[in-house]
Design an enzyme around this catalytic site. Structure first.
Site, PDB file in Angstrom:
ATOM      1  N   HIS A 204       0.956  -5.817  -6.624  1.00 47.93           N
ATOM      2  CA  HIS A 204      -0.321  -5.763  -5.884  1.00 47.93           C
ATOM      3  C   HIS A 204      -1.503  -6.383  -6.636  1.00 47.93           C
ATOM      4  O   HIS A 204      -2.562  -6.570  -6.064  1.00 47.93           O
ATOM      5  CB  HIS A 204      -0.683  -4.313  -5.530  1.00 47.93           C
ATOM      6  CG  HIS A 204      -1.231  -3.554  -6.714  1.00 47.93           C
ATOM      7  ND1 HIS A 204      -0.427  -2.986  -7.660  1.00 47.93           N
ATOM      8  CD2 HIS A 204      -2.501  -3.307  -7.108  1.00 47.93           C
ATOM      9  CE1 HIS A 204      -1.168  -2.405  -8.574  1.00 47.93           C
ATOM     10  NE2 HIS A 204      -2.432  -2.581  -8.275  1.00 47.93           N
TER      11      HIS A 204
HETATM   12  C1  UD1 Z   1      -7.531  -1.638  -6.281  1.00 53.94           C
HETATM   13  C2  UD1 Z   1      -8.067  -1.765  -7.701  1.00 53.94           C
HETATM   14  C3  UD1 Z   1      -6.903  -2.012  -8.656  1.00 53.94           C
HETATM   15  C4  UD1 Z   1      -5.840  -0.953  -8.516  1.00 53.94           C
HETATM   16  C5  UD1 Z   1      -5.410  -0.823  -7.061  1.00 53.94           C
HETATM   17  C6  UD1 Z   1      -4.463   0.344  -6.919  1.00 53.94           C
HETATM   18  C7  UD1 Z   1     -10.319  -2.767  -7.905  1.00 53.94           C
HETATM   19  C8  UD1 Z   1     -11.058  -3.981  -8.298  1.00 53.94           C
HETATM   20  N1  UD1 Z   1      -8.982  -2.895  -7.814  1.00 53.94           N
HETATM   21  O1  UD1 Z   1      -6.936  -2.867  -5.928  1.00 53.94           O
HETATM   22  O2  UD1 Z   1      -7.388  -1.968  -9.988  1.00 53.94           O
HETATM   23  O3  UD1 Z   1      -4.722  -1.309  -9.299  1.00 53.94           O
HETATM   24  O4  UD1 Z   1      -6.561  -0.595  -6.243  1.00 53.94           O
HETATM   25  O5  UD1 Z   1      -3.664   0.245  -5.792  1.00 53.94           O
HETATM   26  O6  UD1 Z   1     -10.916  -1.757  -7.674  1.00 53.94           O
HETATM   27  N2  UD1 Z   1      -6.300  -2.280   1.957  1.00 53.94           N
HETATM   28  C9  UD1 Z   1      -5.816  -1.794   3.142  1.00 53.94           C
HETATM   29  N3  UD1 Z   1      -5.618  -0.456   3.232  1.00 53.94           N
HETATM   30  C10 UD1 Z   1      -5.876   0.406   2.209  1.00 53.94           C
HETATM   31  C11 UD1 Z   1      -6.369  -0.117   1.003  1.00 53.94           C
HETATM   32  C12 UD1 Z   1      -6.577  -1.475   0.894  1.00 53.94           C
HETATM   33  O7  UD1 Z   1      -5.586  -2.532   4.107  1.00 53.94           O
HETATM   34  O8  UD1 Z   1      -5.694   1.630   2.359  1.00 53.94           O
HETATM   35  C13 UD1 Z   1      -6.603  -3.726   1.854  1.00 53.94           C
HETATM   36  C14 UD1 Z   1      -8.121  -3.940   1.821  1.00 53.94           C
HETATM   37  O9  UD1 Z   1      -8.630  -4.043   3.098  1.00 53.94           O
HETATM   38  C15 UD1 Z   1      -8.260  -5.199   1.017  1.00 53.94           C
HETATM   39  C16 UD1 Z   1      -7.023  -5.188   0.117  1.00 53.94           C
HETATM   40  O10 UD1 Z   1      -6.117  -4.228   0.635  1.00 53.94           O
HETATM   41  O11 UD1 Z   1      -8.195  -6.288   1.853  1.00 53.94           O
HETATM   42  C17 UD1 Z   1      -7.373  -4.868  -1.320  1.00 53.94           C
HETATM   43  O12 UD1 Z   1      -7.961  -3.576  -1.449  1.00 53.94           O
HETATM   44  P1  UD1 Z   1      -8.975  -3.243  -2.656  1.00 53.94           P
HETATM   45  O13 UD1 Z   1      -9.269  -1.797  -2.674  1.00 53.94           O
HETATM   46  O14 UD1 Z   1     -10.115  -4.175  -2.641  1.00 53.94           O
HETATM   47  O15 UD1 Z   1      -8.151  -3.640  -3.948  1.00 53.94           O
HETATM   48  P2  UD1 Z   1      -6.686  -3.247  -4.416  1.00 53.94           P
HETATM   49  O16 UD1 Z   1      -5.865  -4.479  -4.442  1.00 53.94           O
HETATM   50  O17 UD1 Z   1      -6.175  -2.104  -3.638  1.00 53.94           O
HETATM   51  N1  UDP Z   2       2.536   4.792  -5.802  1.00 48.67           N
HETATM   52  C1  UDP Z   2       2.869   5.487  -4.644  1.00 48.67           C
HETATM   53  N2  UDP Z   2       3.441   4.795  -3.613  1.00 48.67           N
HETATM   54  C2  UDP Z   2       3.729   3.468  -3.686  1.00 48.67           C
HETATM   55  C3  UDP Z   2       3.390   2.783  -4.876  1.00 48.67           C
HETATM   56  C4  UDP Z   2       2.771   3.473  -5.909  1.00 48.67           C
HETATM   57  O1  UDP Z   2       2.655   6.687  -4.560  1.00 48.67           O
HETATM   58  O2  UDP Z   2       4.245   2.913  -2.706  1.00 48.67           O
HETATM   59  C5  UDP Z   2       1.880   5.540  -6.887  1.00 48.67           C
HETATM   60  C6  UDP Z   2       2.542   5.413  -8.253  1.00 48.67           C
HETATM   61  O3  UDP Z   2       2.618   6.711  -8.783  1.00 48.67           O
HETATM   62  C7  UDP Z   2       1.588   4.572  -9.050  1.00 48.67           C
HETATM   63  C8  UDP Z   2       0.248   4.896  -8.425  1.00 48.67           C
HETATM   64  O4  UDP Z   2       0.558   5.047  -7.043  1.00 48.67           O
HETATM   65  O5  UDP Z   2       1.544   4.875 -10.409  1.00 48.67           O
HETATM   66  C9  UDP Z   2      -0.813   3.841  -8.634  1.00 48.67           C
HETATM   67  O6  UDP Z   2      -0.480   2.763  -7.941  1.00 48.67           O
HETATM   68  P1  UDP Z   2      -0.886   1.271  -8.074  1.00 48.67           P
HETATM   69  O7  UDP Z   2       0.277   0.558  -8.608  1.00 48.67           O
HETATM   70  O8  UDP Z   2      -1.370   0.917  -6.728  1.00 48.67           O
HETATM   71  O9  UDP Z   2      -2.148   1.199  -9.050  1.00 48.67           O
HETATM   72  P2  UDP Z   2      -2.397   0.860 -10.584  1.00 48.67           P
HETATM   73  O10 UDP Z   2      -1.778   1.943 -11.380  1.00 48.67           O
HETATM   74  O11 UDP Z   2      -1.830  -0.478 -10.881  1.00 48.67           O
HETATM   75  O12 UDP Z   2      -3.876   0.826 -10.688  1.00 48.67           O
END
Ligand code: UD1
Ligand code: UDP
Length: 356
Positions: A204
């Site tokens: 991701h």
């Molecule tokens: C964010 C964090 C990242 C973390 C990750 C965990 C920042 C800069 N990044 O990245 O460090 O590792 O969360 O998962 O804060 N989206 C959905 N539904 C959701 C959530 C997100 O559709 O429930 C979509 C958003 O609309 C957006 C994209 O996913 O288009 C990215 O979401 P965003 O929260 O900006 O960043 P992450 O990649 O989730």
């Molecule tokens: N996780 C989850 N469902 C998934 C993928 C991840 O519950 O489908 C959990 C898992 O425990 C992981 C945590 O979400 O450590 C954080 O996830 P992510 O990889 O999105 O974030 P990061 O740790 O890279 O910020």
């Protein structure tokens, strides 16, 4: 009784906040108010964690998401500031390195409300990562720095944190606490037919998904691995969208694709997989908790002790390196002799320090 306002918003923060909330309740000395920024908002990215991990309903939900970095952080900061002015807590608590973390820390520090940062001192030394910017700034403006590892403590000392303006506490890792608390409740994802042996994979990171060449290479690598063993791939919504971009190859039929799964389900998938391929921060550590080798789809990691111990190999997005690292660990699974993330009581340590 002291009042603490906690700011969370992204999936890893719900997981980290769960054991801390339990420890706060057990202490009897902390009234916690929770702000959910709304950064993650799908049920399987947010609600499921509150339900499975028994996290109280947030007191405030800001519903701010799907915006560019500046707009997201700015709107969150403004909204959190308003709440803090009313609530006047003794502490503002943030976790990790997301935009929600930075917004909470900025709003509080300008109001002279002391900030406590859980997962302080982590560094990738790659300032291209939005997370690195968030964590460096958050550490700089925090009063209490809860480090999960000795490496994190060292990183802060090397940056000149001397204890004058802030206190460093080596607390251990709250994700380790969470994995111990919830391991026995782990459950197979409903309606997923799982092969006897499989590789678990998650992708991701912005630096992988937003770069067509890297994403293409990672898909290529997953397809090659899946010729040897089925791959289970719970897809983050960001990745699901970007996999549809032109130039990205189709995923092979031997890859079982699902949406994001809940925490109890990911624990099950980890506990039963052969090994993990991931660019996640949290999952690199969880692989170690479950004694699974991890091939990390990044050039560097904040969790360097995993690499030093031989539990994790950095493969970036290079398909050959990903495959050879997968083969290496398939044939030579590491022995997991070392405990790297504390005693599983980080949440209690954090609670004690906040009450001091
Ligand atoms: C964010 C964090 C990242 C973390 C990750 C965990 C920042 C800069 N990044 O990245 O460090 O590792 O969360 O998962 O804060 N989206 C959905 N539904 C959701 C959530 C997100 O559709 O429930 C979509 C958003 O609309 C957006 C994209 O996913 O288009 C990215 O979401 P965003 O929260 O900006 O960043 P992450 O990649 O989730
Ligand atoms: N996780 C989850 N469902 C998934 C993928 C991840 O519950 O489908 C959990 C898992 O425990 C992981 C945590 O979400 O450590 C954080 O996830 P992510 O990889 O999105 O974030 P990061 O740790 O890279 O910020």
């Amino acid at each position: 009784m002291i009042k603490i306002v906690t700011v969370i918003g992204a999936r890893p923060q719900f997981i980290k906040a769960a054991p801390v909330n339990q420890a706060f309740k057990a202490s009897g000395g902390i009234l916690e108010k929770i702000i959910h920024t709304g950064q993650h908002f799908d049920n399987n990215m947010s609600r499921v964690f509150f339900e499975q991990m028994n996290i109280p309903e947030p007191d405030f939900n800001l519903d701010i998401h799907s915006l560019p970095h500046g707009a997201m952080t700015g709107r969150m900061t403004e909204a959190i500031e308003k709440i803090l002015i009313d609530e006047k807590p003794e502490w503002l608590l943030v976790y990790g390195d997301t935009n929600s973390t930075l917004a909470g820390a900025l709003a509080a520090s300008k109001l002279k409300i002391p900030v406590a940062h859980v997962e302080a001192g982590l560094r990738s030394f790659n300032m291209e990562m939005p997370e690195e910017i968030n964590r460096c700034i958050t550490d700089r403006i925090s009063r209490l720095l809860f480090c999960p590892t000795p490496v994190a403590v060292e990183n802060l000392k090397n940056e000149g944190f001397s204890g004058k303006n802030s206190r460093i506490v080596l607390s251990g890792d709250v994700m380790y606490d969470a994995s111990i608390i919830f391991r026995e409740k782990a459950k197979k994802p409903a309606e997923m037919s799982l092969p006897g042996e499989y590789v678990l994979a998650t992708v991701h990171r912005a630096e992988n998904t937003d770069d067509v060449i890297k994403l293409k290479n990672i898909v290529k690598a997953l397809n090659t691995v899946s010729e040897r063993l089925p791959v289970v791939l719970p897809l983050h919504p960001r990745t699901r969208k970007l996999l549809k971009e032109p130039g990205i190859p189709a995923l092979s039929d031997n890859i079982i694709v699902t949406g994001p799964v809940g925490y109890l389900e990911i624990l099950y998938l980890l506990d039963n997989c052969r090994l993990l391929l991931t660019d996640s921060g949290g999952m690199q550590k969880e692989a170690c908790f479950f004694e699974k080798a991890c091939v990390t789809l990044r050039e560097e990691t904040e969790w360097t002790e995993l690499v030093d111990a031989g539990y994790n190999k950095l493969a970036g997005s290079d398909p050959d390196l990903i495959y050879s690292s997968f083969e290496h660990f398939s044939e030579n699974p590491p022995g997991f002799g070392r405990k790297l993330y504390g005693s599983g009581r980080a949440a209690e340590e954090i609670t004690r320090s906040l009450l001091m």
